[in-house]
Design an enzyme around this catalytic site. Structure first.
Site, PDB file in Angstrom:
ATOM      1  N   ARG A  97       3.599  -6.546  14.507  1.00 23.67           N
ATOM      2  CA  ARG A  97       2.774  -5.532  14.960  1.00 23.67           C
ATOM      3  C   ARG A  97       2.043  -6.280  16.206  1.00 23.67           C
ATOM      4  O   ARG A  97       1.271  -5.595  17.168  1.00 23.67           O
ATOM      5  CB  ARG A  97       1.759  -5.000  14.199  1.00 23.67           C
ATOM      6  CG  ARG A  97       2.149  -3.687  13.806  1.00 23.67           C
ATOM      7  CD  ARG A  97       1.078  -3.265  12.708  1.00 23.67           C
ATOM      8  NE  ARG A  97       0.874  -1.598  12.466  1.00 23.67           N
ATOM      9  CZ  ARG A  97       1.210  -1.039  11.470  1.00 23.67           C
ATOM     10  NH1 ARG A  97       2.308  -1.739  10.593  1.00 23.67           N
ATOM     11  NH2 ARG A  97       1.110   0.238  11.194  1.00 23.67           N
ATOM     12  N   ARG A 136       1.904  14.970   7.046  1.00 24.11           N
ATOM     13  CA  ARG A 136       2.738  13.899   5.842  1.00 24.11           C
ATOM     14  C   ARG A 136       1.864  13.751   4.768  1.00 24.11           C
ATOM     15  O   ARG A 136       0.734  13.586   4.645  1.00 24.11           O
ATOM     16  CB  ARG A 136       2.632  12.478   6.649  1.00 24.11           C
ATOM     17  CG  ARG A 136       3.285  11.485   5.875  1.00 24.11           C
ATOM     18  CD  ARG A 136       3.589  10.160   6.337  1.00 24.11           C
ATOM     19  NE  ARG A 136       2.712   9.520   6.950  1.00 24.11           N
ATOM     20  CZ  ARG A 136       2.985   8.164   7.656  1.00 24.11           C
ATOM     21  NH1 ARG A 136       4.121   7.718   8.093  1.00 24.11           N
ATOM     22  NH2 ARG A 136       2.108   7.199   8.074  1.00 24.11           N
TER      23      ARG A 136
HETATM   24  P1  AMP Z   1       1.714   1.332   7.786  1.00 17.58           P
HETATM   25  O1  AMP Z   1       1.925   1.905   6.845  1.00 17.58           O
HETATM   26  O2  AMP Z   1       2.787   0.505   8.638  1.00 17.58           O
HETATM   27  O3  AMP Z   1       1.116   2.265   9.026  1.00 17.58           O
HETATM   28  O4  AMP Z   1       0.340   0.193   7.895  1.00 17.58           O
HETATM   29  C1  AMP Z   1      -0.900   0.938   7.411  1.00 17.58           C
HETATM   30  C2  AMP Z   1      -2.031  -0.240   7.736  1.00 17.58           C
HETATM   31  O5  AMP Z   1      -1.730  -1.407   7.172  1.00 17.58           O
HETATM   32  C3  AMP Z   1      -2.252  -0.636   9.249  1.00 17.58           C
HETATM   33  O6  AMP Z   1      -2.877   0.536   9.761  1.00 17.58           O
HETATM   34  C4  AMP Z   1      -3.053  -1.919   9.333  1.00 17.58           C
HETATM   35  O7  AMP Z   1      -4.238  -1.669   8.900  1.00 17.58           O
HETATM   36  C5  AMP Z   1      -2.109  -2.642   8.108  1.00 17.58           C
HETATM   37  N1  AMP Z   1      -0.815  -3.092   8.377  1.00 17.58           N
HETATM   38  C6  AMP Z   1       0.323  -3.130   8.059  1.00 17.58           C
HETATM   39  N2  AMP Z   1       1.140  -3.923   8.602  1.00 17.58           N
HETATM   40  C7  AMP Z   1       0.235  -4.612   9.301  1.00 17.58           C
HETATM   41  C8  AMP Z   1       0.686  -5.823  10.410  1.00 17.58           C
HETATM   42  N3  AMP Z   1       1.917  -6.156  10.562  1.00 17.58           N
HETATM   43  N4  AMP Z   1      -0.373  -6.299  11.051  1.00 17.58           N
HETATM   44  C9  AMP Z   1      -1.626  -5.863  10.836  1.00 17.58           C
HETATM   45  N5  AMP Z   1      -2.133  -4.824  10.224  1.00 17.58           N
HETATM   46  C10 AMP Z   1      -1.104  -4.232   9.481  1.00 17.58           C
END
Ligand code: AMP
Length: 228
Positions: A97, A136
């Site tokens: 990310r 969602r």
């Molecule tokens: P997601 O389900 O992919 O939208 O991730 C939910 C939350 O997890 C994000 O808003 C971040 O707070 C954290 N997160 C997930 N993947 C990452 C990553 N690669 N780097 C940093 N934070 C992450």
């Protein structure tokens, strides 16, 4: 006929803003390619639910819609890649990310002798993203996602599609104020990865507009011939 996609080795990175359907497409790719999904968001949410030391450390960051520190994420993915189910590759959903995470992924794939990734950018206009995230819902038990627009009866019955009992809720970070914050974080920290992977000639752009099967068909066309 060409051999089935599943006989080869794949590293696939799914890029795209929040709510474009990365998780849904990752699950379809798991079925098609027989390699595991590595969703860093799911891993972090499981830690939060288990109230582990890591979970307690990151909960506030997730709730705010900020990114968790790069070092922590890189270590988490490094550990995950040592598990034997990644021998034939992995579908990365939500990682990398940031540019430092993308740089680290190169090294992690090399350490595990995994293929250079195919990077699929799933693209959906912002107004549709906001609408999708507002509707969602996710199952706390199995991680399945639902839409209040198309799955109202499953949600009302607290049932997953496989018939199991579900705990279906709106993610704290899918609430409208946090969605705007997460979109801003995406634009600032993650969108530069598009140029990063374009320069490396690894990027493929796919429209995420339309039904999940339609989008998946587009992804499969892009993956055909992309394995090692
Ligand atoms: P997601 O389900 O992919 O939208 O991730 C939910 C939350 O997890 C994000 O808003 C971040 O707070 C954290 N997160 C997930 N993947 C990452 C990553 N690669 N780097 C940093 N934070 C992450």
């Amino acid at each position: 006929m060409r051999p089935a996609l599943s006989v080869n080795r794949y590293s696939v990175v799914l890029l795209g803003a929040i709510g474009v359907g990365k998780g849904t497409q990752a699950k379809k790719l798991v079925d098609a390619l027989k390699v595991p999904q590595i969703s860093t968001g799911d891993i972090l949410r499981a830690e939060v639910a288990a109230k582990s030391e890591l979970g307690l450390q990151v909960q506030a960051v997730l709730d705010r819609g900020d990114l968790v520190a790069d070092d922590l994420l890189i270590e988490l993915v490094r550990n995950r890649l040592t598990k034997p189910d990644t021998a034939r590759g992995a579908i990365f959903d939500g990682f990398p990310r940031t540019i430092p995470q993308a740089d680290a992924l190169d090294g992690l794939l090399e350490e595990q002798s995994m293929p250079t990734p195919v990077v699929i950018s799933i693209e959906v206009p912002d107004d549709q993203i906001v609408q999708r995230l507002a509707s969602r819902r996710v199952c706390l038990t199995c991680g399945a996602t639902f839409s209040t627009e198309t799955d109202a009866s499953l949600i009302a019955a607290h049932r997953c599609p496989d018939g199991r009992s579900a705990q279906i809720l709106q993610r704290e970070d899918d609430k409208p104020e946090t969605v705007q914050k997460r979109l801003a974080v995406y634009r600032e920290k993650t969108a530069p990865l598009l140029e990063y992977y374009r320069r490396k000639r690894l990027l493929r752009n796919v429209s995420g507009v339309g039904g999940a099967n339609e989008v998946f068909a587009r992804i499969l066309i892009d993956l055909d011939g992309a394995s090692e």
